[in-house]
Design a protein around this motif. Structure first.
Motif, PDB file in Angstrom:
ATOM      1  N   ASP A 177     -54.094  14.611  31.408  1.00 41.68           N
ATOM      2  CA  ASP A 177     -53.614  12.883  31.328  1.00 41.68           C
ATOM      3  C   ASP A 177     -52.639  12.911  32.386  1.00 41.68           C
ATOM      4  OD1 ASP A 177     -53.559  10.859  28.778  1.00 41.68           O
ATOM      5  OD2 ASP A 177     -51.571  11.548  28.880  1.00 41.68           O
ATOM      6  N   ARG A 178     -52.311  11.740  31.828  1.00 42.40           N
ATOM      7  CA  ARG A 178     -50.715  11.125  32.899  1.00 42.40           C
ATOM      8  C   ARG A 178     -50.410   9.858  32.390  1.00 42.40           C
ATOM      9  NH1 ARG A 178     -52.389   8.273  39.016  1.00 42.40           N
ATOM     10  NH2 ARG A 178     -52.560   6.477  37.466  1.00 42.40           N
ATOM     11  N   GLN A 179     -49.181   9.768  32.298  1.00 41.70           N
ATOM     12  CA  GLN A 179     -48.503   8.288  31.533  1.00 41.70           C
ATOM     13  C   GLN A 179     -47.326   8.278  32.647  1.00 41.70           C
ATOM     14  OE1 GLN A 179     -49.296   7.287  29.471  1.00 41.70           O
ATOM     15  NE2 GLN A 179     -51.038   8.150  28.509  1.00 41.70           N
ATOM     16  N   LEU A 180     -46.772   7.701  32.790  1.00 38.12           N
ATOM     17  CA  LEU A 180     -45.731   6.832  33.724  1.00 38.12           C
ATOM     18  C   LEU A 180     -44.837   7.774  32.759  1.00 38.12           C
ATOM     19  CD1 LEU A 180     -46.844   2.951  33.595  1.00 38.12           C
ATOM     20  CD2 LEU A 180     -46.496   4.930  35.952  1.00 38.12           C
ATOM     21  N   ASN A 181     -43.749   8.124  33.619  1.00 37.18           N
ATOM     22  CA  ASN A 181     -42.586   8.262  33.015  1.00 37.18           C
ATOM     23  C   ASN A 181     -41.639   8.264  32.102  1.00 37.18           C
ATOM     24  OD1 ASN A 181     -42.981  11.457  34.215  1.00 37.18           O
ATOM     25  ND2 ASN A 181     -41.624  10.800  36.518  1.00 37.18           N
ATOM     26  N   ASP A 182     -41.199   7.033  32.448  1.00 39.51           N
ATOM     27  CA  ASP A 182     -40.892   5.714  31.329  1.00 39.51           C
ATOM     28  C   ASP A 182     -41.696   5.924  30.831  1.00 39.51           C
ATOM     29  OD1 ASP A 182     -40.620   2.954  33.989  1.00 39.51           O
ATOM     30  OD2 ASP A 182     -42.237   4.047  33.574  1.00 39.51           O
ATOM     31  N   PHE A 183     -42.882   5.377  30.432  1.00 43.87           N
ATOM     32  CA  PHE A 183     -43.243   5.361  29.426  1.00 43.87           C
ATOM     33  C   PHE A 183     -42.818   6.851  28.626  1.00 43.87           C
ATOM     34  CE2 PHE A 183     -46.380   3.861  26.326  1.00 43.87           C
ATOM     35  CZ  PHE A 183     -47.774   4.703  25.828  1.00 43.87           C
ATOM     36  N   MET A 184     -43.010   8.022  28.706  1.00 47.23           N
ATOM     37  CA  MET A 184     -43.315   9.401  28.634  1.00 47.23           C
ATOM     38  C   MET A 184     -41.401   8.749  27.618  1.00 47.23           C
ATOM     39  SD  MET A 184     -45.962   9.931  27.916  1.00 47.23           S
ATOM     40  CE  MET A 184     -45.853  11.136  26.958  1.00 47.23           C
ATOM     41  N   ASP A 185     -40.343   8.628  28.572  1.00 42.50           N
ATOM     42  CA  ASP A 185     -39.135   8.593  28.188  1.00 42.50           C
ATOM     43  C   ASP A 185     -38.803   7.589  26.952  1.00 42.50           C
ATOM     44  OD1 ASP A 185     -38.230   9.844  31.622  1.00 42.50           O
ATOM     45  OD2 ASP A 185     -39.188  10.821  30.332  1.00 42.50           O
ATOM     46  N   ALA A 186     -39.534   7.421  26.570  1.00 42.96           N
ATOM     47  CA  ALA A 186     -39.107   5.977  25.800  1.00 42.96           C
ATOM     48  C   ALA A 186     -39.636   6.087  24.448  1.00 42.96           C
ATOM     49  CB  ALA A 186     -39.639   4.356  26.605  1.00 42.96           C
ATOM     50  N   MET A 187     -40.274   7.638  24.457  1.00 40.96           N
ATOM     51  CA  MET A 187     -40.441   8.200  23.254  1.00 40.96           C
ATOM     52  C   MET A 187     -40.069   9.025  22.596  1.00 40.96           C
ATOM     53  SD  MET A 187     -44.819   8.825  23.652  1.00 40.96           S
ATOM     54  CE  MET A 187     -45.815   7.406  25.030  1.00 40.96           C
ATOM     55  N   ARG A 188     -38.412   9.302  23.562  1.00 41.52           N
ATOM     56  CA  ARG A 188     -38.205  10.780  23.077  1.00 41.52           C
ATOM     57  C   ARG A 188     -36.511  10.164  22.352  1.00 41.52           C
ATOM     58  NH1 ARG A 188     -41.081  13.056  28.692  1.00 41.52           N
ATOM     59  NH2 ARG A 188     -42.575  13.520  26.855  1.00 41.52           N
ATOM     60  N   PRO A 189     -36.636   9.503  21.081  1.00 38.92           N
ATOM     61  CA  PRO A 189     -35.084   9.996  20.267  1.00 38.92           C
ATOM     62  C   PRO A 189     -34.777  10.636  20.255  1.00 38.92           C
ATOM     63  CG  PRO A 189     -37.588   8.719  18.937  1.00 38.92           C
ATOM     64  CD  PRO A 189     -37.664   9.494  20.866  1.00 38.92           C
ATOM     65  N   PRO A 190     -33.463  10.852  20.049  1.00 38.91           N
ATOM     66  CA  PRO A 190     -32.521  11.733  20.240  1.00 38.91           C
ATOM     67  C   PRO A 190     -33.271  12.654  19.294  1.00 38.91           C
ATOM     68  CG  PRO A 190     -31.505   9.787  19.618  1.00 38.91           C
ATOM     69  CD  PRO A 190     -32.478   9.345  19.738  1.00 38.91           C
ATOM     70  N   GLY A 191     -33.619  12.315  17.736  1.00 35.27           N
ATOM     71  CA  GLY A 191     -34.364  13.560  16.682  1.00 35.27           C
ATOM     72  C   GLY A 191     -35.702  14.126  17.573  1.00 35.27           C
ATOM     73  N   PHE A 192     -36.648  13.685  18.452  1.00 42.76           N
ATOM     74  CA  PHE A 192     -37.338  14.045  19.079  1.00 42.76           C
ATOM     75  C   PHE A 192     -37.773  15.310  19.316  1.00 42.76           C
ATOM     76  CE2 PHE A 192     -38.717  15.595  22.728  1.00 42.76           C
ATOM     77  CZ  PHE A 192     -37.300  14.899  23.624  1.00 42.76           C
ATOM     78  N   LYS A 193     -36.427  15.923  19.088  1.00 44.52           N
ATOM     79  CA  LYS A 193     -37.214  17.667  19.478  1.00 44.52           C
ATOM     80  C   LYS A 193     -36.064  18.378  18.368  1.00 44.52           C
ATOM     81  CE  LYS A 193     -39.470  19.236  23.312  1.00 44.52           C
ATOM     82  NZ  LYS A 193     -39.993  19.355  25.058  1.00 44.52           N
ATOM     83  N   ASP A 194     -35.070  17.683  17.527  1.00 45.13           N
ATOM     84  CA  ASP A 194     -34.402  18.497  16.417  1.00 45.13           C
ATOM     85  C   ASP A 194     -34.473  18.136  15.356  1.00 45.13           C
ATOM     86  OD1 ASP A 194     -30.882  19.248  16.712  1.00 45.13           O
ATOM     87  OD2 ASP A 194     -31.545  18.738  15.023  1.00 45.13           O
ATOM     88  N   LEU A 195     -35.209  18.926  14.804  1.00 47.65           N
ATOM     89  CA  LEU A 195     -35.071  18.638  13.052  1.00 47.65           C
ATOM     90  C   LEU A 195     -34.391  17.637  12.357  1.00 47.65           C
ATOM     91  CD1 LEU A 195     -37.592  18.707  11.779  1.00 47.65           C
ATOM     92  CD2 LEU A 195     -37.284  21.411  10.682  1.00 47.65           C
ATOM     93  N   ASP A 196     -32.690  18.559  12.547  1.00 50.88           N
ATOM     94  CA  ASP A 196     -31.693  17.845  11.661  1.00 50.88           C
ATOM     95  C   ASP A 196     -31.416  16.330  12.260  1.00 50.88           C
ATOM     96  OD1 ASP A 196     -30.412  21.251  12.012  1.00 50.88           O
ATOM     97  OD2 ASP A 196     -31.501  20.326  10.623  1.00 50.88           O
ATOM     98  N   ILE A 197     -31.686  15.401  13.619  1.00 52.73           N
ATOM     99  CA  ILE A 197     -31.821  14.876  13.734  1.00 52.73           C
ATOM    100  C   ILE A 197     -32.460  14.032  13.494  1.00 52.73           C
ATOM    101  CG2 ILE A 197     -30.550  13.222  15.746  1.00 52.73           C
ATOM    102  CD1 ILE A 197     -29.888  15.855  17.211  1.00 52.73           C
ATOM    103  N   ARG A 198     -33.817  14.635  13.712  1.00 50.65           N
ATOM    104  CA  ARG A 198     -35.101  13.702  13.531  1.00 50.65           C
ATOM    105  C   ARG A 198     -34.991  12.998  11.434  1.00 50.65           C
ATOM    106  NH1 ARG A 198     -40.938  14.565  14.433  1.00 50.65           N
ATOM    107  NH2 ARG A 198     -42.327  12.970  13.266  1.00 50.65           N
ATOM    108  N   LEU A 199     -34.099  13.968  10.877  1.00 51.99           N
ATOM    109  CA  LEU A 199     -34.232  13.968   9.240  1.00 51.99           C
ATOM    110  C   LEU A 199     -33.224  13.079   8.971  1.00 51.99           C
ATOM    111  CD1 LEU A 199     -34.408  17.271   7.960  1.00 51.99           C
ATOM    112  CD2 LEU A 199     -36.233  16.107   7.370  1.00 51.99           C
ATOM    113  N   GLN A 200     -32.186  12.258   9.911  1.00 52.07           N
ATOM    114  CA  GLN A 200     -30.921  12.123  10.066  1.00 52.07           C
ATOM    115  C   GLN A 200     -32.594  10.558  10.598  1.00 52.07           C
ATOM    116  OE1 GLN A 200     -27.663  13.025  12.412  1.00 52.07           O
ATOM    117  NE2 GLN A 200     -27.678  14.488  11.111  1.00 52.07           N
ATOM    118  N   ASP A 201     -32.868  10.159  11.332  1.00 47.55           N
ATOM    119  CA  ASP A 201     -33.422   9.207  12.022  1.00 47.55           C
ATOM    120  C   ASP A 201     -34.149   8.685  10.979  1.00 47.55           C
ATOM    121  OD1 ASP A 201     -34.344  11.200  14.581  1.00 47.55           O
ATOM    122  OD2 ASP A 201     -32.603   9.852  14.478  1.00 47.55           O
ATOM    123  N   LEU A 202     -35.071  10.065   9.841  1.00 45.26           N
ATOM    124  CA  LEU A 202     -36.274   9.522   8.865  1.00 45.26           C
ATOM    125  C   LEU A 202     -35.139   8.314   7.855  1.00 45.26           C
ATOM    126  CD1 LEU A 202     -38.244  11.673   9.856  1.00 45.26           C
ATOM    127  CD2 LEU A 202     -38.636  11.570   7.803  1.00 45.26           C
TER     128      LEU A 202
END
Ligand SMILES: CC(C)(COP(=O)(O)O)[C@@H](O)C(=O)NCCC(=O)NCCSC(=O)[C@]1(C)CCC[C@@]2(C)[C@@H]3[C@@H]4C[C@@H]5C[C@]3(C[C@]5(C)O4)[C@H](O)C[C@@H]21
Ligand SMILES: [Mn+2]
Length: 353
Positions: free
Chosen positions: A52-77
């Motif tokens: 697979d190959r994706q443009l960096n800024d396309f992938m970066d745009a899918m990385r909100p604060p909670g994308f790797k931190d479960l507690d922040i993700r639950l706040q996002d929810l």
């Protein structure tokens, strides 16, 4: 406006870089899915090949604060108004590209262990479908059984598959029987299983997005016409992120083929394709208004909304606006069905949590 709370039938987990390197022996870890960020593109390799190959800024745009931190993700929810999420893999999508059965089993098992320990074991709102190794159906059955034992309540499948392993072939029978027995819904996610179309001409981005939708229809057609769902009436299928307006439409067209081309039809089915679809096939959408109109017009209501967190085609950052736009003038029975009922029907245990 009052907050609308919804369950999402289509979200994603974002895996840590070291998921497989920290869980597999080096001889396998070195060949597991790995993404490398280059100058312009993020490239994913599996077992030495680029898949697979994706443009960096396309992938970066899918990385909100909670994308790797479960507690922040639950706040996002909470912020977005999402109560529960069925969260699909991200890098785990590529497991099906692995040709070596031993590596595929190891990568799938490690992903499932990680999802159970690091996500599902830590909270009760976000749960993942288990990945099953597909190169050998015996391995798939074994992992489905192990996953059910661990507490998984759904299985993930990629839409794209080789012709000689098409989803309607009898080779999958042991897996369908096991999934029905274990009451595990089969959840296909679009944009997976085969190289995505990358048309670079005018309209490329829209064309390429639409090209990821059609394989979801193909999966349903094989499972219905091939008889798998007819033979296993307890099986439920979800096609995630492909929209929902098309589901009753392909039911009509399959009925037409089944009736008007009856002389060629095999196997014969105990129910019409459109009946099988209405009883066993579910679909999720993010923004589509046709997904709700189809319920009003056809009474097909196996429709789930999904936030597709954290993808760009999802609703993160504008979920409440989206839900109000779609549902403010819609019958509350339809709204409840799409935002909770259909989800709770597919994943009863989660709903009870
Ligand atoms: C418009 C062009 C052709 C212009 O190209 P040029 O500038 O000349 O280089 C090109 O830039 C383009 O199409 N860009 C949009 C990005 C894209 O790949 N579109 C494919 C259809 S959308 C898609 O495949 C979804 C279903 C939805 C977006 C996220 C998606 C790419 C995810 C993302 C990326 C990767 C692939 C993946 C799982 C993954 C781990 O997360 C799915 O398999 C798939 C999925
Ligand atoms: Mn998605």
């Amino acid at each position: 406006e009052d907050k609308i709370w919804a369950n999402s039938g289509d979200s994603h987990l974002m895996e840590p870089e070291d998921l497989w390197t920290s869980r597999l022996p080096k001889r396998l870890a070195d060949r597991a899915p790995r993404s490398e960020r280059g100058e312009k593109y993020e490239i994913v390799y599996i077992d030495g090949t680029q898949i697979d190959r994706q443009l960096n800024d396309f992938m970066d745009a899918m990385r909100p604060p909670g994308f790797k931190d479960l507690d922040i993700r639950l706040q996002d929810l909470d912020q977005e108004g999402v109560r529960n999420q069925l969260a699909f893999p991200s890098m785990g999508f590529w497991t099906c590209n692995i040709k070596d059965p031993e590596l595929e089993v190891a990568v799938a098992r490690a992903w499932n262990d990680w999802a159970m320990e690091e996500v599902m074991g830590r909270q009760d709102r976000i749960f993942a479908p288990a990945i099953v190794p597909l190169r050998d159906v015996k391995n798939a059955v074994a992992e489905a059984e192990r996953a059910a034992e661990m507490g998984f309540r759904a299985l993930y499948f990629p839409c794209g598959i080789d012709d000689d392993r098409a989803w309607g072939l009898d080779l999958w029978e042991p897996l369908w029987a096991a999934a029905e027995e274990l009451k595990l819904p089969l959840c296909w996610h679009i944009g997976t299983g085969a190289a995505n179309v990358v048309y670079r001409g005018p309209g490329g981005a829209v064309v390429n997005y639409m090209e990821t939708t059609y394989p979801g229809m193909r999966v349903v057609t094989h499972l219905v016409a091939g008889g798998a769902l007819d033979r296993h009436p307890g099986l439920k299928v979800l096609v995630a992120e492909g929209g929902a307006g098309w589901v009753p439409a392909i039911g009509d067209r399959m009925d037409e083929a089944y009736r008007q081309h009856g002389m060629f039809v095999r196997p014969r089915l105990s129910r019409l394709p459109s009946e099988i679809i209405r009883q066993q096939v579910y679909a999720s959408f993010q923004h589509d208004i046709s997904a709700v109109q189809v319920i009003e017009d056809t009474a097909y209501d196996n429709v789930l909304w999904g936030d597709d967190y954290p993808h760009l085609e999802g609703t993160y950052g504008h979920t409440q606006q989206t839900l109000h736009t779609i549902f403010d003038d819609v019958d509350t029975r339809i709204r409840d069905r799409v935002l909770r009922g259909a989800f709770d029907e597919l994943f009863p245990v989660a709903a009870a949590a």
